[in-house]
Design a protein around this motif. Sequence first.
Motif, PDB file in Angstrom:
ATOM      1  N   VAL A   2       0.830  -1.203   0.000  1.00 15.52           N
ATOM      2  CA  VAL A   2       0.000   0.000   0.000  1.00 15.52           C
ATOM      3  C   VAL A   2       0.864   1.252   0.000  1.00 15.52           C
ATOM      4  O   VAL A   2       0.625   2.200  -0.765  1.00 15.52           O
ATOM      5  N   VAL A   3       1.896   1.260   0.861  1.00 13.69           N
ATOM      6  CA  VAL A   3       2.778   2.427   0.929  1.00 13.69           C
ATOM      7  C   VAL A   3       3.466   2.645  -0.409  1.00 13.69           C
ATOM      8  O   VAL A   3       3.557   3.780  -0.902  1.00 13.69           O
ATOM      9  N   ARG A   4       3.945   1.575  -1.038  1.00 11.84           N
ATOM     10  CA  ARG A   4       4.600   1.705  -2.357  1.00 11.84           C
ATOM     11  C   ARG A   4       3.633   2.266  -3.386  1.00 11.84           C
ATOM     12  O   ARG A   4       4.000   3.111  -4.204  1.00 11.84           O
ATOM     13  N   ARG A   5       2.406   1.801  -3.309  1.00 11.45           N
ATOM     14  CA  ARG A   5       1.392   2.280  -4.255  1.00 11.45           C
ATOM     15  C   ARG A   5       1.150   3.780  -4.092  1.00 11.45           C
ATOM     16  O   ARG A   5       1.060   4.523  -5.072  1.00 11.45           O
ATOM     17  N   LEU A   6       1.078   4.253  -2.849  1.00 14.77           N
ATOM     18  CA  LEU A   6       0.842   5.675  -2.606  1.00 14.77           C
ATOM     19  C   LEU A   6       2.067   6.514  -2.976  1.00 14.77           C
ATOM     20  O   LEU A   6       1.925   7.632  -3.483  1.00 14.77           O
ATOM     21  N   GLY A  15       0.126  16.847  -7.152  1.00 11.47           N
ATOM     22  CA  GLY A  15      -0.831  17.378  -6.180  1.00 11.47           C
ATOM     23  C   GLY A  15      -1.205  16.403  -5.085  1.00 11.47           C
ATOM     24  O   GLY A  15      -1.924  16.760  -4.146  1.00 11.47           O
ATOM     25  N   PHE A  16      -0.735  15.157  -5.190  1.00 16.27           N
ATOM     26  CA  PHE A  16      -1.086  14.132  -4.201  1.00 16.27           C
ATOM     27  C   PHE A  16      -0.102  14.169  -3.031  1.00 16.27           C
ATOM     28  O   PHE A  16       1.104  14.301  -3.217  1.00 16.27           O
ATOM     29  N   THR A  17      -0.624  14.064  -1.811  1.00 13.34           N
ATOM     30  CA  THR A  17       0.196  14.084  -0.600  1.00 13.34           C
ATOM     31  C   THR A  17      -0.042  12.815   0.204  1.00 13.34           C
ATOM     32  O   THR A  17      -1.188  12.372   0.341  1.00 13.34           O
ATOM     33  N   CYS A  18       1.038  12.234   0.725  1.00  7.93           N
ATOM     34  CA  CYS A  18       0.882  11.116   1.660  1.00  7.93           C
ATOM     35  C   CYS A  18       2.076  11.091   2.601  1.00  7.93           C
ATOM     36  O   CYS A  18       3.159  11.580   2.276  1.00  7.93           O
ATOM     37  N   ASP A  19       1.852  10.553   3.784  1.00  8.65           N
ATOM     38  CA  ASP A  19       2.919  10.366   4.754  1.00  8.65           C
ATOM     39  C   ASP A  19       2.562   9.143   5.595  1.00  8.65           C
ATOM     40  O   ASP A  19       1.378   8.792   5.717  1.00  8.65           O
ATOM     41  N   TYR A  20       3.562   8.513   6.167  1.00  6.58           N
ATOM     42  CA  TYR A  20       3.295   7.265   6.882  1.00  6.58           C
ATOM     43  C   TYR A  20       4.324   7.039   7.985  1.00  6.58           C
ATOM     44  O   TYR A  20       5.398   7.646   8.000  1.00  6.58           O
ATOM     45  N   GLY A  30       0.701   4.395  11.093  1.00  4.72           N
ATOM     46  CA  GLY A  30      -0.060   5.587  10.734  1.00  4.72           C
ATOM     47  C   GLY A  30       0.134   5.922   9.271  1.00  4.72           C
ATOM     48  O   GLY A  30       1.227   5.755   8.727  1.00  4.72           O
ATOM     49  N   LEU A  31      -0.930   6.373   8.612  1.00  6.36           N
ATOM     50  CA  LEU A  31      -0.871   6.718   7.199  1.00  6.36           C
ATOM     51  C   LEU A  31      -1.857   7.841   6.924  1.00  6.36           C
ATOM     52  O   LEU A  31      -3.011   7.792   7.364  1.00  6.36           O
ATOM     53  N   PHE A  32      -1.380   8.881   6.237  1.00  5.71           N
ATOM     54  CA  PHE A  32      -2.248  10.001   5.856  1.00  5.71           C
ATOM     55  C   PHE A  32      -2.137  10.231   4.354  1.00  5.71           C
ATOM     56  O   PHE A  32      -1.059  10.089   3.783  1.00  5.71           O
ATOM     57  N   TRP A  33      -3.266  10.613   3.736  1.00  8.61           N
ATOM     58  CA  TRP A  33      -3.231  10.900   2.306  1.00  8.61           C
ATOM     59  C   TRP A  33      -4.323  11.932   1.952  1.00  8.61           C
ATOM     60  O   TRP A  33      -5.350  12.045   2.608  1.00  8.61           O
TER      61      TRP A  33
END
Length: 345
Positions: A2-6, A15-20, A30-33
Amino acid sequence: MVVRRLIRKKECCPGFTCDYVIGEDRRLKGLFWADEQSKTNYTVFGDIVGFDATYKSNKYDLVFVPFTGIDNHFRNVTFGGALLVVTDQDAAMKRAIKDVLSRSRHRLCMWHIWEKLKTKVGPVLLANIDFNTRMTHIVWNDTIIPEDFETEWHSIMSTFGLGNHEWLKDMYDLRFDWIPAYYHGENLAGLMRTTSRCESENYFFGQICNPRCTLVEFFTHFETAMNIQRHEHRRNDHDTRRDLNLYIGEYDAEMVVRRLIRKKECCPGFTCDYVIGEDRRLKGLFWADEQSKTNYTVFGDIVGFDATYKSNKYDLVFVPFTGIDNHFRNVTFGGALLGSETADS
């Protein structure tokens, strides 16, 4: 996975943001997107943000936390999402909100605290009418002042022998974060006095997701839910434009102009201009967003416009400025509403 996909999505979509956060056991903690549309929605509608950290949506017991606001149609709009390991009144979450949203005021959900109160005081006290009436009066009341709340709270604790009740003492210490007496005049858009918004958001996601989902399945479901929500928003926008007569009356012109000016302030690429007559009625209005202006830059060699289409009961003429894109389809560069005398000129 999932993290690799994000991360891949972040690389492909600026424009896409994610952090984990990954724990020492190599498990996701924890994961935010948030994608670009979610962030745009936050810019426009993010005065009030509600989030409910009680909804488990996957088999790993990570709590799904959608960040929710209210759009211009009074419907839920999602600003982003998180998967977290949290507890009620989580201290780390409170610190994070203070650090990241330093100008905001974090409030706890009254409804959840009230529901927990029922389990904390025991069945005998819960059935006591006097106790319930007095507690309801000071908790669900935004007209009393803080001093009156504190006096009555201590009186209730003394009357019913609750002075040493640890949970109630904790809730009293947190009173600034959930008791309406301490935030008179703050617009909370209904997100504080009831969980209806967050509960309806959880129900919305729950219709296409379930607690047995893997994380890969969860994100597929989440994207489907976002497509449904955004389709609904576009449909509401379309209906609003179709029924423009609801917004452009003698006094409503001012409201429309204020809304567009607000959008202009929030979105630097948005352009609008207007003319108000001496009778305070809207005489002319022009607008174009950033995408429309980009379209004009690319396809604006030829521009057509038709000033004969009346779209509302005030006889304002709707004038779309139209070109032809690289697929030989119509593309809109902007729009105008004009009074008949303005259109003729």
